[in-house]
Design a protein around this motif. Structure first.
Motif, short mmCIF file in Angstrom:
data_model
loop_
_atom_site.label_atom_id
_atom_site.label_comp_id
_atom_site.label_asym_id
_atom_site.label_seq_id
_atom_site.Cartn_x
_atom_site.Cartn_y
_atom_site.Cartn_z
N GLN A 60 0.84 -1.33 -0.01
CA GLN A 60 0.12 -0.11 0.02
C GLN A 60 0.91 1.41 0.20
O GLN A 60 0.55 2.16 -0.64
N GLY A 61 1.90 1.17 0.84
CA GLY A 61 2.84 2.24 0.93
C GLY A 61 3.57 2.28 -0.58
O GLY A 61 3.62 3.64 -0.98
N ALA A 62 4.00 1.39 -1.29
CA ALA A 62 4.46 1.70 -2.41
C ALA A 62 3.43 2.23 -3.63
O ALA A 62 3.74 2.93 -4.34
N ASP A 64 0.85 4.11 -2.88
CA ASP A 64 0.83 5.45 -2.47
C ASP A 64 2.01 6.49 -3.05
O ASP A 64 1.67 7.53 -3.42
N VAL A 65 3.07 6.04 -2.92
CA VAL A 65 4.21 6.64 -3.36
C VAL A 65 4.04 6.96 -4.83
O VAL A 65 4.41 8.00 -5.38
N GLY A 66 3.67 5.83 -5.61
CA GLY A 66 3.46 5.85 -7.04
C GLY A 66 2.49 7.07 -7.43
O GLY A 66 2.59 7.68 -8.39
N LYS A 67 1.40 7.15 -6.53
CA LYS A 67 0.41 7.96 -6.60
C LYS A 67 0.83 9.53 -6.70
O LYS A 67 0.31 10.36 -7.10
N ARG A 68 1.72 9.74 -5.64
CA ARG A 68 2.11 10.94 -5.18
C ARG A 68 3.00 11.58 -6.32
O ARG A 68 3.47 12.87 -6.42
N ARG A 69 3.79 10.60 -7.30
CA ARG A 69 4.84 11.19 -8.29
C ARG A 69 3.90 12.11 -9.01
O ARG A 69 2.72 11.87 -9.54
N SER A 70 4.74 13.30 -9.53
CA SER A 70 4.19 14.31 -10.42
C SER A 70 4.03 13.49 -11.85
O SER A 70 4.65 12.69 -12.18
#
Length: 82
Positions: A60-62, A64-70
């Motif tokens: 889930q953390g991974a 979420d990180v992917g979603k936060r990338r510009s």
């Protein structure tokens, strides 16, 4: 977050403790041994649930990180100086 394996594992441990104590109190080694086995099975199931929970959190953390990338920058069109 708690998953069903963690809950079931803790329940088995409690059931095993009760059986173990009952076997010890009555002198029934078989019941005591079954209680010990139930406790061990509960510990294993809870550990499995713990690992499953950690993997889910990491995934889930991974995500979420992917979603936060510009997002990728838009393509620029060539101006008259091209």
């Amino acid at each position: 977050m708690v998953n069903k394996d963690q809950v079931a594992g803790v329940a088995k441990q409690a059931k095993g403790s009760v059986k173990q104590a009952a076997g010890k109190a009555t002198g029934d080694r078989r019941t005591q041994a079954k209680g010990t086995a139930d406790k061990a099975a509960g510990k294993v199931q809870k550990a499995y649930g713990d690992v499953k929970d950690k993997v889910n959190k990491a995934l889930q953390g991974a995500l979420d990180v992917g979603k936060r990338r510009s997002p990728t920058p838009p393509f620029f069109t060539c101006s008259s100086s091209c």
